[in-house]
Design a protein around this motif. Structure first.
Motif, mmCIF file in Angstrom:
data_model
loop_
_atom_site.group_PDB
_atom_site.id
_atom_site.type_symbol
_atom_site.label_atom_id
_atom_site.label_comp_id
_atom_site.label_asym_id
_atom_site.label_seq_id
_atom_site.Cartn_x
_atom_site.Cartn_y
_atom_site.Cartn_z
ATOM 1 N N ALA A 172 0.845 -1.192 0.000
ATOM 2 C CA ALA A 172 0.000 0.000 0.000
ATOM 3 C C ALA A 172 0.884 1.247 0.000
ATOM 4 O O ALA A 172 1.734 1.420 0.878
ATOM 5 N N SER B 271 -2.195 -5.023 0.286
ATOM 6 C CA SER B 271 -2.230 -4.014 -0.774
ATOM 7 C C SER B 271 -3.049 -2.782 -0.405
ATOM 8 O O SER B 271 -2.962 -1.753 -1.080
ATOM 9 N N ARG B 272 -3.856 -2.890 0.645
ATOM 10 C CA ARG B 272 -4.578 -1.729 1.180
ATOM 11 C C ARG B 272 -4.524 -1.788 2.693
ATOM 12 O O ARG B 272 -4.692 -2.856 3.295
ATOM 13 N N ASP C 110 -6.132 1.101 4.870
ATOM 14 C CA ASP C 110 -6.709 2.439 4.967
ATOM 15 C C ASP C 110 -7.423 2.635 6.298
ATOM 16 O O ASP C 110 -8.100 1.733 6.798
ATOM 17 N N ASN D 35 -10.294 -0.098 5.945
ATOM 18 C CA ASN D 35 -10.476 -0.895 4.730
ATOM 19 C C ASN D 35 -9.128 -1.522 4.391
ATOM 20 O O ASN D 35 -8.195 -0.832 3.989
ATOM 21 N N ASP D 36 -9.011 -2.829 4.602
ATOM 22 C CA ASP D 36 -7.772 -3.550 4.341
ATOM 23 C C ASP D 36 -7.988 -4.546 3.198
ATOM 24 O O ASP D 36 -9.079 -5.100 3.049
ATOM 25 N N GLU D 37 -6.951 -4.771 2.424
ATOM 26 C CA GLU D 37 -6.993 -5.800 1.376
ATOM 27 C C GLU D 37 -5.760 -6.682 1.517
ATOM 28 O O GLU D 37 -4.630 -6.187 1.534
ATOM 29 N N SER E 188 -11.063 -8.396 0.759
ATOM 30 C CA SER E 188 -11.121 -7.017 1.260
ATOM 31 C C SER E 188 -11.960 -6.987 2.534
ATOM 32 O O SER E 188 -12.988 -7.665 2.623
#
Length: 224
Positions: free
Chosen positions: A54, A138-139, A141, A151-153, A176
Motif C-alpha cells: 500500500a 495491498s490496502r 486504509d 479498509n484492508d486488502e 477485502s
C-alpha cells in the motif's frame, strides 16, 4: 492525492492550542498473548514473506485518509515499529495458535524474529515437503471521520514444494475487509482502530490456516 503531515510545532502551539511538548501515543497490531506449538512433524512451513505494498503506508507514523481522500501523516500517533513489520509480526503471532490446533501430520510453524523482519523467513530442515507462504497487504486504509473505519486488502498464496499432485500444490486468496471501528468504553478512537486492523489480520490468519489444513494431505510425500 495529497499528503499532509500533522504535527504541532512550537510556533504553531499558541495558535492551535497544542502543547509545546506533544504527547506521542504508540500502538501495536500484535495480540497481547500467543501460545507456542506443542507438536512437530516432518512437514514444515519453510518460509513466510509478508509485504506491505500500500503506497506511502510503510512508516512508523499513522497515515489516515480524510473525507476528501487526502492522506494525513500523524506524527504523534505511531506504531511500535514501521507498519510493514507490525503487520508481519501480527499475522505470524495470530497464525501460530491456528497451527497448534492441527494434527501431528499437518504443518508446523516455527518462526523467529530476524534483524530485518520484512520479509520474515525461517528455513525448515529438508526432510520432507514444505509450504511457502507469501502475503501481500495491498490496502491498509484508516479513517477517523466522519466515522472511524478501516479498509484492508490482503492477498495470500501458499505453495507446496514436493506435493504428490502438482495441481494441488497451490492455493491463494484475496479478500477485502471494510469495518466500522465501534466505540469501546475507556478506549480512544485510535486504540479501537488498531484493534480492528488486528482483528482483520486474525481473520486472514484463520483463512490461511484452513487452507494449510486442506493442503496438508497432498504435501506429505517426502522429498528425494
Amino acid at each position: 492525492m495529497k499528503i499532509k503531515i500533522c504535527l504541532c510545532s512550537a510556533s504553531a502551539a499558541l495558535l492551535m492550542g497544542c502543547s509545546s511538548t506533544p504527547i506521542e501515543h504508540v500502538y501495536t497490531l500484535r495480540p497481547a498473548e500467543t501460545s507456542s506449538p506443542t507438536t512437530q512433524s516432518d512437514f514444515s512451513l519453510a518460509s513466510v514473506t509478508v509485504s506491505l505494498t500500500a503506497s506511502g503506508m510503510d512508516r512508523p507514523q499513522w497515515v489516515l485518509r480524510d473525507p476528501h481522500q487526502e492522506l494525513q501523516i500523524l506524527e504523534q500517533q505511531r506504531w511500535m515499529q514501521p507498519l510493514g513489520e507490525e503487520i508481519s509480526q501480527s499475522l505470524i503471532d495470530q497464525l501460530q495458535p491456528q497451527l497448534n490446533q492441527m494434527p501431528e501430520s499437518a504443518p508446523y510453524l516455527r518462526l523467529v524474529a530476524t534483524p530485518s523482519s520484512v520479509p520474515w523467513q525461517q528455513l525448515a530442515d529438508a526432510r520432507g515437503p514444505r509450504l511457502h507462504l507469501d502475503v501481500e497487504v495491498s490496502r491498509f486504509d484508516t479513517w477517523v471521520s466522519p466515522q472511524p473505519r478501516i479498509n484492508d486488502e490482503i492477498i495470500w498464496r501458499l505453495h507446496c514444494s514436493g506435493a504428490q499432485d502438482a495441481s494441488l500444490s497451490d492455493r491463494q486468496g484475496l479478500k477485502s475487509y471494510s469495518r466500522l471501528a465501534l466505540e469501546k468504553q475507556g478506549l480512544s478512537s485510535y486504540q479501537v482502530l488498531a484493534e480492528t486492523h488486528q482483528q482483520v489480520l486474525g481473520e486472514a490468519a484463520e483463512e490461511i490456516a484452513q487452507a494449510m489444513r486442506e493442503m496438508s494431505p497432498h504435501c506429505l510425500t517426502r522429498a528425494p
